[in-house]
Design an enzyme around this catalytic site. Structure first.
Site, mmCIF file in Angstrom:
data_model
loop_
_atom_site.group_PDB
_atom_site.id
_atom_site.type_symbol
_atom_site.label_atom_id
_atom_site.label_comp_id
_atom_site.label_asym_id
_atom_site.label_seq_id
_atom_site.Cartn_x
_atom_site.Cartn_y
_atom_site.Cartn_z
ATOM 1 N N ASP A 18 -12.429 -2.685 -46.881
ATOM 2 C CA ASP A 18 -12.987 -4.207 -45.189
ATOM 3 C C ASP A 18 -14.388 -3.257 -44.669
ATOM 4 O OD1 ASP A 18 -11.106 -1.975 -44.243
ATOM 5 O OD2 ASP A 18 -11.655 -3.315 -42.760
ATOM 6 N N GLU A 61 -9.274 -1.702 -41.790
ATOM 7 C CA GLU A 61 -9.794 -0.239 -41.246
ATOM 8 C C GLU A 61 -10.699 -0.668 -39.982
ATOM 9 O OE1 GLU A 61 -11.415 3.193 -39.686
ATOM 10 O OE2 GLU A 61 -12.798 2.225 -41.005
#
Length: 456
Positions: free
Chosen positions: A94, A156
């Site tokens: 991400d 994250e």
């Protein structure tokens, strides 16, 4: 079964062979806007996970996409040859939101090379981390000398809310002798590093209210305080005259022998001429080992179209970074006490917690850390690596330390001081990326040679 022995020249040739394909796949990943934050299209995070899963399957890994109430993570496994250790390779797929598009020199999700750097959101943080792992696997092909577990997280940047549950659910699969966390950086272009400390953090919101509604600034100004001025005065109490954090009860960590030249820091931070540095002590102590306080944003009327009225309520987002030895819960309590105590003119102060994360400190001694330093030294043609701290936070590393206490945790990465991760015009230095890929392949070979006893 005898584990094949790979020479340095073998691995250099293999990485050189694989780099064009690795870069092409990195660019494909960068084109996927996988942002896990609320308000974004999370179908792109799903696409990103699927793309990563395909890359790992092509490396002959057993792959599954997993989740535990959050965004998808990818786990890929390949068993160790008899007697060989297992290495966990971590990265995340991400990315951060792009912010103001006007500040980007090119489309953040269309990778483009300029002056030896690849620009795009996630090009450095952390899709290059994924591809460094893939490059090392491709370099060995079917003759991988260690077992591997790839754990590629999907949220994250959004705080890893489901990570602890994922680790618990898949603990047996993720257990390893060595863990390579590819989400940090190097000391400089041409100088590798192992990250041995990261600060923790606390993010929260402070709201200041002085009235129930806006009133005419001419009729009431001078007697009635406005919330923006009150908020500004409150924020100003968070630092002393030197710029050190003035919240009682926060701790600082020990000293460091690493120097950060002021002119280099000013240039890398993009400081405007004439602006002074803040804080006291060695520069590396200020950015690695001492608490910091930052204002990340303020909710208030925009200047364009703002009426001549006293603002009744204003809100700011605050972020503290905390050194090793500081409990985030105690730090938050100290901040709340400070804000409530220093409210100007009796303004009503409300503090709302957002999230926190623990600081980490790593004892970077032992054969696996020696193997990493040897690998870096070779990949960077004889340059000794630096053991460095990082002012930023990767709170989940503390979770890895707690859940896998016998594993050697190596925090590495692809970023350099000009990568501008999280900001506009994020980029990856392609020459450094090649060295990172070679270093990881060398590390896997050296770990195999070291023959660590399984830590499970």
């Amino acid at each position: 079964m005898t584990t094949p022995i790979f020479t340095e020249s073998d691995l250099r040739a293999a990485i050189d062979r694989e780099l064009p394909g690795v870069r092409a796949d990195l660019e494909r990943l960068v084109r996927i806007p996988g942002i896990a934050f609320d308000g974004f299209d999370h179908s792109h995070v799903e696409r990103s996970a699927e793309a990563v899963a395909e890359l790992l399957r092509d490396c002959s890994l057993d792959v599954r996409i997993v989740r535990s109430g959050g965004q998808p993570a990818v786990i890929g496994t390949r068993p160790a040859p008899p007697g060989a250790p297992t290495v966990l390779l971590y990265a995340h797929h991400d990315v951060q939101p792009v912010g103001d598009l006007a500040l980007w020199e090119s489309d953040p999700f269309e990778p483009v090379e300029r002056n030896g750097r690849l620009y795009g959101r996630g090009a450095a943080d952390d899709k290059a981390g994924i591809m460094a792992h893939v490059a090392a696997l491709r370099a060995f092909g079917d003759a991988l000398p260690v077992g591997v577990v790839l754990f590629i997280e999907g949220e994250e940047e959004y705080g890893s809310d489901s990570l602890e549950q994922l680790l618990s659910e898949h603990r047996d699969v993720l257990a390893a002798d060595v863990m390579v966390i590819a989400d940090s950086g190097n000391w400089d272009v041409g100088v590798p590093a192992l990250t041995t400390s990261l600060r923790g953090l606390v993010n929260c919101f402070v709201e200041v209210r002085t009235g129930s509604h806006a009133v005419h600034s001419g009729m009431f100004g001078g007697a009635v305080p406005d919330a923006l001025t009150a908020l500004s005065r409150l924020i100003a109490t968070l630092h002393d005259e030197a710029g050190d954090v003035a919240v009682a009860g926060l701790v600082s960590d020990g000293g460091t022998t690493v120097d950060y030249p002021e002119d280099r820091l000013r240039q890398e931070a993009g400081m405007v001429d004439g602006v002074s540095l803040i804080g006291t002590g060695r520069l590396t102590e200020r950015i690695w080992l001492k608490p910091t306080m930052s204002v990340l944003g303020i909710d208030a009327p925009p200047t364009t179209g703002a009426p001549n009225a006293l603002v009744p309520v204003a809100k700011a987002k605050l972020s503290m970074r905390l050194p090793a030895g500081q409990d985030p819960k105690r730090a938050y309590a100290a901040l709340v006490e400070h804000l409530e105590k220093n409210a100007p003119w009796g303004a009503r102060v409300t503090v709302t917690f957002e999230h926190d994360g623990n600081p980490i400190s790593i004892d970077a001694t032992g054969p696996m850390f020696d193997a990493a330093r040897d690998a870096f030294r070779t990949a960077w043609d004889g340059v000794d690596p630096v053991d460095m701290g990082v002012g930023g936070s990767i709170p989940f590393i503390a979770t890895f330390q707690e859940m896998f206490p016998d594993a050697a945790i190596l925090v590495t990465g692809v970023e350099d001081p000009d990568s501008r991760a999280h900001g506009p015009n994020e980029s990856l230095h392609l020459g450094e990326f090649a060295r990172v890929c070679l270093a990881e392949a060398l590390l896997l070979a050296k770990v195999a040679e070291a023959g660590a006893e399984p830590a499970r």
